[in-house]
Design a protein around this motif. Structure first.
Motif, PDB file in Angstrom:
ATOM      1  N   ARG A  18       0.599  -0.838  -0.123  1.00  0.00           N
ATOM      2  CA  ARG A  18      -0.447   0.256  -0.264  1.00  0.00           C
ATOM      3  C   ARG A  18       0.797   1.669   0.087  1.00  0.00           C
ATOM      4  NH1 ARG A  18      -4.078  -1.507   4.483  1.00  0.00           N
ATOM      5  NH2 ARG A  18      -5.767  -3.065   3.245  1.00  0.00           N
ATOM      6  N   ALA A  21      -0.240   7.853   1.931  1.00  0.00           N
ATOM      7  CA  ALA A  21      -0.684   8.855   0.857  1.00  0.00           C
ATOM      8  C   ALA A  21      -0.815  10.460   1.121  1.00  0.00           C
ATOM      9  CB  ALA A  21      -2.633   8.715   2.218  1.00  0.00           C
ATOM     10  N   ASP A 779     -11.665  10.653  -5.991  1.00  0.00           N
ATOM     11  CA  ASP A 779     -10.365  10.006  -5.679  1.00  0.00           C
ATOM     12  C   ASP A 779      -9.824  10.509  -4.159  1.00  0.00           C
ATOM     13  OD1 ASP A 779     -10.760   8.016  -7.061  1.00  0.00           O
ATOM     14  OD2 ASP A 779      -9.591   8.652  -8.952  1.00  0.00           O
ATOM     15  N   GLU A 783      -8.870   9.364  -0.480  1.00  0.00           N
ATOM     16  CA  GLU A 783      -7.884   9.436   0.267  1.00  0.00           C
ATOM     17  C   GLU A 783      -7.380  10.389   1.356  1.00  0.00           C
ATOM     18  OE1 GLU A 783      -5.929  11.360  -2.823  1.00  0.00           O
ATOM     19  OE2 GLU A 783      -5.378   9.909  -4.976  1.00  0.00           O
ATOM     20  N   VAL A 788      -5.266   6.766   1.380  1.00  0.00           N
ATOM     21  CA  VAL A 788      -3.619   5.198   0.826  1.00  0.00           C
ATOM     22  C   VAL A 788      -4.765   5.932   0.080  1.00  0.00           C
ATOM     23  CG1 VAL A 788      -4.289   3.326  -0.396  1.00  0.00           C
ATOM     24  CG2 VAL A 788      -4.799   3.132   2.311  1.00  0.00           C
ATOM     25  N   PRO A 789      -4.128   5.956  -1.519  1.00  0.00           N
ATOM     26  CA  PRO A 789      -3.719   7.108  -2.829  1.00  0.00           C
ATOM     27  C   PRO A 789      -4.957   6.192  -3.389  1.00  0.00           C
ATOM     28  CG  PRO A 789      -1.053   6.973  -2.026  1.00  0.00           C
ATOM     29  CD  PRO A 789      -2.617   6.711  -1.357  1.00  0.00           C
ATOM     30  N   ALA A 790      -5.385   7.119  -4.349  1.00  0.00           N
ATOM     31  CA  ALA A 790      -6.625   6.016  -5.048  1.00  0.00           C
ATOM     32  C   ALA A 790      -6.269   5.411  -6.440  1.00  0.00           C
ATOM     33  CB  ALA A 790      -7.625   7.637  -5.393  1.00  0.00           C
ATOM     34  N   GLY A 791      -5.641   5.491  -6.683  1.00  0.00           N
ATOM     35  CA  GLY A 791      -4.308   5.473  -7.601  1.00  0.00           C
ATOM     36  C   GLY A 791      -5.009   4.935  -8.823  1.00  0.00           C
ATOM     37  N   GLN A 795      -2.682   0.169 -10.234  1.00  0.00           N
ATOM     38  CA  GLN A 795      -1.109   0.370  -9.298  1.00  0.00           C
ATOM     39  C   GLN A 795      -1.604   0.033  -7.902  1.00  0.00           C
ATOM     40  OE1 GLN A 795      -1.436   4.816  -9.599  1.00  0.00           O
ATOM     41  NE2 GLN A 795       0.356   4.725  -8.506  1.00  0.00           N
ATOM     42  N   THR A 798      -2.832   0.953  -4.418  1.00  0.00           N
ATOM     43  CA  THR A 798      -4.367   2.178  -3.640  1.00  0.00           C
ATOM     44  C   THR A 798      -5.686   1.163  -4.048  1.00  0.00           C
ATOM     45  OG1 THR A 798      -4.154   1.993  -6.066  1.00  0.00           O
ATOM     46  CG2 THR A 798      -2.830   3.470  -5.456  1.00  0.00           C
ATOM     47  N   ASN A 800      -8.227   1.779  -5.222  1.00  0.00           N
ATOM     48  CA  ASN A 800      -8.955   1.032  -6.519  1.00  0.00           C
ATOM     49  C   ASN A 800      -7.926   0.355  -6.886  1.00  0.00           C
ATOM     50  OD1 ASN A 800     -10.654   3.188  -7.851  1.00  0.00           O
ATOM     51  ND2 ASN A 800      -8.505   4.594  -8.140  1.00  0.00           N
ATOM     52  N   TYR A 801      -6.227  -0.011  -7.092  1.00  0.00           N
ATOM     53  CA  TYR A 801      -6.206  -1.469  -6.880  1.00  0.00           C
ATOM     54  C   TYR A 801      -6.680  -2.919  -6.221  1.00  0.00           C
ATOM     55  CZ  TYR A 801      -2.537  -5.089  -7.210  1.00  0.00           C
ATOM     56  OH  TYR A 801      -2.161  -6.328  -6.933  1.00  0.00           O
TER      57      TYR A 801
END
Length: 858
Positions: A18, A21, A779, A783, A788-791, A795, A798, A800-801
Motif C-alpha cells: 500500500r 497517502a 478519488d 484519499e 491511501v492514494p486512490a490510484g 496501480q 492503491t 482502486n487496485y
C-alpha cells in the motif's frame, strides 16, 4: 496478495504494497467559509436615512413583462406574476398598474334595467362614466313627475272639452239607436218603455192604447182573435231580437267610448311625459338607452291608472293621523340598478381582490324573504363583483386562492374566453334554489393580473389547454439577484423605510451589514442576495424588538445576532434532542477512529421554518453474488426516486471503472442506519460510494469526517443543497460530544461559493478545531477518508487496485462454482406500488431565497 483489513479494527494496518497517502491539500481556510459585504458604513447610513425608491429589487425583467401585458389591449394578454410574497412587492405591482391606468380612458358605467317584454331577463346597458347615476335619478324624478303632473294634465279645460265632446257624440249615437228602435216598434204596433231599473221593453198597443199592467195586457190579448195574437207574438220576438242587437251595440259603443277616452288621456299624458323622455334622451345618448326610454314611455302610457292610484294612496296617507308605515315601492320596473359607477374615477380602474370568492369576483343575485318565508327577487337585487367593476382596467387577484373557491375558476375562464360575463347566483345545491333571473350577459374587457406560484403556473399551463391562450405573459419575480452595491444599499433603504413607517429604532451600519449577510445566506450563494424583502423586514422587526427591550436608541449588530439566535432557539428542539441522543450514544454516530464499510453522511431536516443538518451512519456490506447494489431503503419503500437514482449511479460508476476487463459482480447492500422515515435526495451518493469502496477494498475510513455530495457515473462530486446547514449541523454534534481537532466535513468543490457559515463555526475552523474540505472527485475524497492514494485499478497498493482485486476474486469464485450449485442472482425486490395518477409538472424546487433544494436524505 495483501491481507484485507480487519473491519472491526480502529487502526489501519500497514498492508504490504500500500502506498502512503499524500498530505491533504483540499482544506478550506476560514476566510473561504463566509464573506462580508464590503461597502462604506457612511453609504449604508445615508441609504437608510434616504427615501426608499422602489420596493422590488432587481426585477426589471418582470416589470417589463408586466408593462407589456398591461399595454396590449388584445384579449388574452393577461399577466401571471409568480414569486411575489410581501405586501411591499405587491404594492409595487399595483403602483405600476395605477401608473398605466392613469393614462387610459375612463370606462363607462353599467346598469341593469327592467325588461318590459321579458321581465325574467333584465337588460344590461352601458353608459358613459357618471351617466349611470344620472339615469337612476332621472328615472326616479320621472316617476314623481308623472304622479304629480298627470292629474294636472287631466284637469285642463282642453282635456275636459274633448272628453265632453266625446260624451256628447256617444250620447247622440245612443239616442239615434233608441229612436230607431222606437220607430220599428211603432211600425209593429208596439211602444217602447224604460223601466225603473233601466231595462227597456216593448209593449203591444191594443185598441189604440198601451195597457198599464201585465194583467190588463193579458186580458186585452185574450180578447183578440188568434190570428192577431200570433202576429203580435211574431212582432214581439222580432223586437226582442232587435233589442238584443241594440244592447250589444250599446256595449260596443261603451267600449269605443272608453277606448277614445283612454286615447285622449294617453295623448294628453304623452304631451306631459314625452318632453321629459326626449330631454333624457338628449342627456344620455346611445341606441340602447333610447330603446329603453321608448319602452318606458310606452309602459307609462299603458298604465296611467297605476299613477292615479299612487296619487290617491298618497292623498290618503296625507290625511291619516300618526306615523305611516313605509310602503314597498310600487314602480320597481322604473328603477335603475347601478352596477358599476365610475363617476369618481380618473383613468381606468385598478382593483385588488384579496378575497377572490365567486361572490366577490362575479357578483350575485340577492334574494328577498318576506314574513311568510316566500323567496323572491328582481333585477334590483343583482350585485356586481370586482371582475365587472374592473372592466376596462385591471383586476389583481391571487390565483392560488381563487382556484380553491367553488365555481370561481370555471367562471373566470369562461369570461376571459368569451369576453362576456353572465351574472347569476352560485347555488351549490341548486335543487333547493328557486328559479331566478337570467340577466342579459355583459360585454367586458377586464385584464386580469394573476399572482401565484410557479407550481400553479406549470400545473395550469400543461393541464389546461386554454391557459396559455388566456395568460400569454408571465412576469417572474426572481428570488435572488447578484450581489452589488446597489442591492446592498437597497437593503439599507428598506430597513430605514421600515423603521420610519413602523416607528422602530434606526439601524447602525454594522447591523445593516448583518442583515445583508442574512440575505446572502438565504440566497444560497454568497455572490448573490435575496431579492424578496419580506424575510429581511421580519428580521429587522425582531432585531428592533430586542433593541427596544434593552433601551437602545439604535439597532446594533448584536441585536441582529440575537434575533437570529432566538429564531433558532424557538424552533431547534428536535435538533437539540438529536444532539443529546448522539451524545448519549442512543443514536450511534462515531466521531473518532476508523471503520470498514462505514462513513458519516449528512442530511438536512426541515421541521417547518427551520432546517438543520444531522449526521447519519451510512454502511455497506459486500458478499459473493451477482445481485449488484441493493438499496435497503428502497426494499422497504423508504427511499424516494432521486435517492434510488443516486444508488443506481453507483453501479454505473463501478461498471465504468472496474468492469472493463472482468464483470464487476457482487452482492452489496447499502443502508442508512437508525433511519426509520422516508429518504430522498442524491447528496448521500458520495457517502454511499465511499462506504462501498471501503467494504470492497477492506480499507477503514475515518469516522471524524462527515461527507456530502452527489456523484455522476464518472466519479465527479457534484453540488448539493443545504451545504451550510450540513456543515453547521455536524459541527454542533461534534461540539456536543467533544471537539477533537481532527473532525471536519467533505463538501463538493462546487459548493464553496455557497458557503456562508455562522461565525462560531468559522471561528472553530480558524482555531484548527474543525475542518472543511472541498473535493471535486471521489478519488480525492477516498484519499482523505482512508489515507491511501486512490490510484488506478492497475496501480498496486492503491484504493482502486484493492477494489479491482476484490472484484477479480469474486469473479474467480463465481466462475469456479459448480454448474449445478444454486446461487442468488438477484435479491427479490418489494412489489411495485399500485399505479397512481400522473404527477403534475413541478418547477425546479428552491430553498429559501432561490437556493437549491435542501436534501432530506444525505
Amino acid at each position: 496478495m495483501s491481507e484485507p483489513a480487519n473491519p472491526h479494527s480502529d487502526e489501519q494496518p500497514q498492508a504490504a504494497g500500500r502506498a502512503p497517502a499524500d498530505a491533504p491539500t483540499l482544506e478550506l481556510a476560514a476566510a473561504e467559509l463566509r464573506t462580508e459585504p464590503v461597502i462604506a458604513a457612511e453609504a449604508l447610513v445615508r441609504a437608510s436615512e434616504g427615501a426608499r425608491t422602489k420596493a422590488l429589487l432587481g426585477q426589471e425583467r418582470a416589470l417589463e413583462a408586466l408593462r407589456l401585458g398591461a399595454g396590449i389591449g388584445t384579449p388574452g394578454y393577461n399577466v401571471f406574476v409568480s414569486g411575489l410574497r410581501g405586501r411591499q412587492e405587491r404594492e409595487s405591482v399595483l403602483a405600476l398598474l395605477r401608473e398605466k391606468a392613469a393614462t387610459m380612458t375612463t370606462p363607462g358605467d353599467w346598469v341593469y334595467v327592467y325588461n318590459f317584454r321579458q321581465p325574467e331577463s333584465p337588460l344590461a346597458i352601458r353608459l358613459g362614466a357618471g351617466q349611470g347615476a344620472v339615469l337612476r335619478q332621472a328615472m326616479r324624478d320621472l316617476v314623481e313627475f308623472v304622479v304629480e303632473q298627470l292629474p294636472k294634465a287631466f284637469r285642463r279645460e282642453e282635456f275636459e272639452r274633448e272628453r265632453a265632446a266625446l260624451r256628447d257624440k256617444y250620447n247622440q249615437r245612443a239616442q239615434e239607436l233608441f229612436a230607431n228602435l222606437e220607430t220599428q216598434a211603432r211600425q209593429r204596433g208596439f211602444a217602447v218603455r224604460t223601466l225603473a231599473g233601466g231595462q227597456v221593453i216593448a209593449v203591444p198597443v191594443v185598441a189604440g192604447r198601451v195597457p198599464q199592467s201585465p194583467e190588463e195586457l193579458s186580458r186585452e190579448l185574450e180578447a183578440l182573435p188568434e190570428a192577431e195574437q200570433a202576429r203580435i207574438g211574431r212582432a214581439q220576438l222580432e223586437l226582442q231580437e232587435e233589442l238584443a242587437r241594440l244592447v250589444v251595440r250599446q256595449q260596443e259603443m261603451m267600449r269605443e267610448l272608453v277606448a277614445d277616452v283612454r286615447a285622449i288621456e294617453r295623448a294628453f299624458a304623452a304631451r306631459a311625459v314625452g318632453p321629459a323622455i326626449q330631454e333624457l334622451k338628449g342627456r344620455l345618448a346611445g341606441p340602447s338607452i333610447e330603446s329603453y326610454l321608448d319602452r318606458v314611455q310606452e309602459n307609462i302610457l299603458d298604465n296611467l291608472d297605476r299613477f292615479r292610484q299612487e296619487l290617491d294612496a298618497r292623498a290618503g296617507e296625507g290625511g291619516a293621523a300618526g306615523p305611516v308605515a313605509p310602503r314597498p315601492p310600487r314602480f320597481v320596473e322604473y328603477e335603475v340598478n347601478l352596477l358599476v359607477d365610475n363617476s369618481a374615477l380618473k383613468g381606468a380602474p385598478v382593483i385588488w381582490e384579496d378575497a377572490p370568492s365567486y361572490r366577490n369576483l362575479f357578483g350575485t343575485i340577492e334574494r328577498k324573504v318576506d314574513a311568510f318565508g316566500r323567496v323572491s327577487t328582481d333585477f334590483t337585487q343583482i350585485m356586481a363583483g370586482s371582475f365587472l367593476r374592473a372592466a376596462g382596467g385591471f383586476l389583481v387577484l391571487d390565483l392560488d386562492d381563487a382556484l380553491v373557491e367553488p365555481g370561481g375558476p370555471k367562471t373566470l375562464k369562461r369570461a376571459l374566453k368569451t369576453g362576456r360575463l353572465t351574472l347569476e347566483t352560485y347555488e351549490p345545491i341548486s335543487f333547493f334554489a328557486p328559479a331566478g333571473l337570467k340577466p342579459e350577459p355583459i360585454e367586458v374587457t377586464t385584464k386580469v393580473i394573476a399572482l401565484g406560484s410557479d407550481y400553479v403556473y406549470n400545473l395550469l399551463y400543461f393541464y389546461d389547454p386554454d391557459f396559455a391562450g388566456l395568460w400569454k405573459v408571465k412576469a417572474e419575480i426572481r428570488p435572488v439577484v447578484d450581489l452589488h452595491d446597489e442591492a446592498i444599499l437597497h437593503y439599507a433603504a428598506c430597513l430605514g423605510s421600515l423603521s420610519r413607517s413602523e416607528g422602530l429604532p434606526g439601524f447602525e451600519a454594522e447591523a445593516i451589514g448583518r442583515v445583508v449577510e442574512y440575505g446572502m445566506r438565504l440566497a444560497g450563494d454568497r455572490r448573490r442576495l435575496l431579492a424578496v424583502m419580506e424575510p429581511i423586514e421580519d428580521l429587522g422587526r425582531e432585531a428592533a424588538f430586542y433593541a427596544r427591550g434593552e433601551g437602545a436608541s439604535r439597532v446594533s449588530a448584536a441585536h441582529v445576532d440575537r434575533a437570529l439566535g432566538e429564531r433558532i432557539l424557538r424552533l431547534n428542539f428536535i435538533e437539540e434532542e438529536i444532539r443529546r441522543l448522539v451524545a448519549d450514544q442512543v443514536l450511534v454516530v462515531e466521531l473518532e477512529g476508523r471503520r470498514v464499510g462505514q462513513v458519516n453522511g449528512l442530511a438536512v431536516l426541515d421541521v417547518g421554518g427551520y432546517s438543520f443538518g444531522r449526521p447519519s451512519r451510512v454502511t455497506a456490506a459486500v458478499a459473493l453474488g451477482q445481485a449488484g447494489v441493493i438499496n435497503i431503503e428502497r426494499e422497504v419503500r423508504l427511499s424516494g426516486s432521486t435517492h434510488d437514482k443516486g444508488v443506481m449511479i453507483l453501479s454505473g460508476f463501478l461498471r465504468g471503472r472496474f468492469g472493463q476487463e472482468l464483470p464487476a459482480a457482487m452482492t452489496a447492500s447499502i443502508c442508512f442506519e437508525q433511519s426509520y422515515s422516508g429518504i430522498d435526495g442524491d447528496s448521500a451518493s458520495s457517502a454511499e460510494l465511499y462506504a462501498l469502496l471501503s467494504a470492497l477494498s477492506g480499507l477503514p475510513l475515518r469516522q471524524d469526517l462527515a461527507v456530502t455530495g452527489s456523484i455522476d457515473q464518472h466519479g465527479r462530486v457534484q453540488a448539493i443543497g443545504g451545504v451550510n446547514e450540513k456543515i453547521e449541523g455536524f459541527y454542533r454534534v461534534c461540539k456536543a460530544v467533544g471537539l477533537s481537532g481532527t473532525q471536519g466535513v467533505l463538501i463538493p468543490r462546487a459548493n464553496v461559493a455557497h458557503l456562508m457559515l455562522e461565525r462560531e463555526t468559522v471561528e472553530a475552523v480558524s482555531r484548527g478545531l474543525f475542518h472543511v474540505y472541498a473535493v471535486e472527485h471521489v478519488d480525492q475524497g477516498i484519499e482523505l477518508l482512508s489515507g491511501v492514494p486512490a490510484g488506478t485499478p492497475a496501480q498496486a497498493g492503491t484504493m482502486n487496485y484493492l477494489v479491482a482485486r476484490r472484484f477479480r476474486e469474486i469473479s474467480d469464485v463465481l466462475r469456479d462454482r459448480p454448474q449445478g450449485e444454486s446461487r442468488m442472482v438477484s435479491a427479490s425486490a418489494a412489489g411495485p406500488l399500485p399505479p397512481g395518477p400522473p404527477a403534475p409538472p413541478r418547477p425546479p424546487a428552491r430553498g429559501p431565497g432561490g437556493a437549491p433544494p435542501a436534501d432530506v436524505s444525505g
